[in-house]
Design a protein around this motif. Structure first.
Motif, mmCIF file in Angstrom:
data_model
loop_
_atom_site.group_PDB
_atom_site.id
_atom_site.type_symbol
_atom_site.label_atom_id
_atom_site.label_comp_id
_atom_site.label_asym_id
_atom_site.label_seq_id
_atom_site.Cartn_x
_atom_site.Cartn_y
_atom_site.Cartn_z
ATOM 1 N N ALA A 95 0.840 -1.208 0.000
ATOM 2 C CA ALA A 95 0.000 0.000 0.000
ATOM 3 C C ALA A 95 0.870 1.251 0.000
ATOM 4 C CB ALA A 95 -0.955 -0.006 1.184
ATOM 5 N N GLN A 96 1.952 1.232 0.775
ATOM 6 C CA GLN A 96 2.861 2.386 0.789
ATOM 7 C C GLN A 96 3.563 2.525 -0.555
ATOM 8 O OE1 GLN A 96 3.252 4.765 3.250
ATOM 9 N NE2 GLN A 96 4.364 5.793 1.605
ATOM 10 N N VAL A 98 2.315 1.829 -3.429
ATOM 11 C CA VAL A 98 1.335 2.449 -4.333
ATOM 12 C C VAL A 98 1.226 3.941 -4.040
ATOM 13 C CG1 VAL A 98 -1.122 2.549 -4.953
ATOM 14 C CG2 VAL A 98 0.034 0.340 -4.738
ATOM 15 N N ARG A 99 1.163 4.323 -2.765
ATOM 16 C CA ARG A 99 1.088 5.748 -2.414
ATOM 17 C C ARG A 99 2.325 6.485 -2.908
ATOM 18 N NH1 ARG A 99 -1.311 3.550 2.231
ATOM 19 N NH2 ARG A 99 0.635 3.546 3.390
ATOM 20 N N ASP A 100 3.486 5.875 -2.722
ATOM 21 C CA ASP A 100 4.727 6.496 -3.204
ATOM 22 C C ASP A 100 4.724 6.634 -4.715
ATOM 23 O OD1 ASP A 100 5.671 6.684 -0.619
ATOM 24 O OD2 ASP A 100 7.078 5.002 -0.797
ATOM 25 N N ARG A 102 2.151 6.895 -6.720
ATOM 26 C CA ARG A 102 1.210 7.968 -7.094
ATOM 27 C C ARG A 102 1.823 9.341 -6.834
ATOM 28 N NH1 ARG A 102 -4.150 5.022 -4.800
ATOM 29 N NH2 ARG A 102 -4.580 3.824 -6.683
ATOM 30 N N ALA A 103 2.466 9.506 -5.695
ATOM 31 C CA ALA A 103 3.103 10.787 -5.386
ATOM 32 C C ALA A 103 4.231 11.080 -6.365
ATOM 33 C CB ALA A 103 3.628 10.780 -3.947
ATOM 34 N N ARG A 135 10.332 4.339 -4.782
ATOM 35 C CA ARG A 135 11.033 3.958 -3.553
ATOM 36 C C ARG A 135 12.461 4.496 -3.576
ATOM 37 N NH1 ARG A 135 10.119 -1.369 -0.424
ATOM 38 N NH2 ARG A 135 8.358 -0.060 0.040
ATOM 39 N N ARG A 138 12.346 8.123 -2.842
ATOM 40 C CA ARG A 138 12.116 8.370 -1.410
ATOM 41 C C ARG A 138 13.417 8.198 -0.625
ATOM 42 N NH1 ARG A 138 8.335 9.400 1.762
ATOM 43 N NH2 ARG A 138 6.589 8.864 0.445
#
Length: 144
Positions: A95-96, A98-100, A102-103, A135, A138
């Motif tokens: 889930a993280q 996917v959020r990353d 999208r961002a 990733r 990030r």
């Protein structure tokens, strides 16, 4: 600094050559200077995304495999496959991831437009690549 030493125009010329659109019938009516400008921009985008040459080649390969207009059923199947592969790759962190992703895509509207073309962003191989690049961004502090 590194962009000055390692210009994207030179660094990505082997995987995004000046004549890469020459054989594409879909762009034959686009003037050559516009095609060159688009290729130049693609090189800059590849550098912005920190894509390796292998990443660029893989994305080109995926794009070539996609029919000109995939059906909605194909796109749904790809999304389901992407979810499965994200879960296999990232486990509880899917889930993280996917959020990353999208961002990461939202950082530059050109990214979203490129991925929307022909359903490229729904393809499971593309989704996994974007998640990995997000990733990496990030970790490098380029995605907050």
């Amino acid at each position: 600094g590194l962009r000055t030493l390692y210009s994207p125009q030179g660094s990505y010329a082997s995987v995004l050559p000046d004549d890469m659109m020459a054989a594409d019938e879909a762009v034959k009516d686009i003037p050559e200077p516009v095609q060159r400008a688009a290729i130049s921009e693609l090189r800059e985008m590849a550098a912005d995304l920190s894509m390796s040459h292998d990443d660029v080649r893989a994305l080109q390969s995926i794009a070539r495999q996609i029919p000109s207009k995939p059906t909605e059923a194909e796109r749904i199947t790809w999304r389901e496959q992407a979810v499965t592969r994200l879960n296999e790759t990232y486990g509880n962190g899917a889930a993280q991831a996917v959020r990353d992703a999208r961002a990461f895509i939202a950082q530059d509207p050109r990214r979203a437009k490129l991925l929307e073309a022909r359903g490229l962003g729904d393809h499971p191989d593309t989704v996994l690549m974007v998640a990995r690049l997000a990733r990496q961004a990030r970790i490098q502090g380029k995605l907050k």
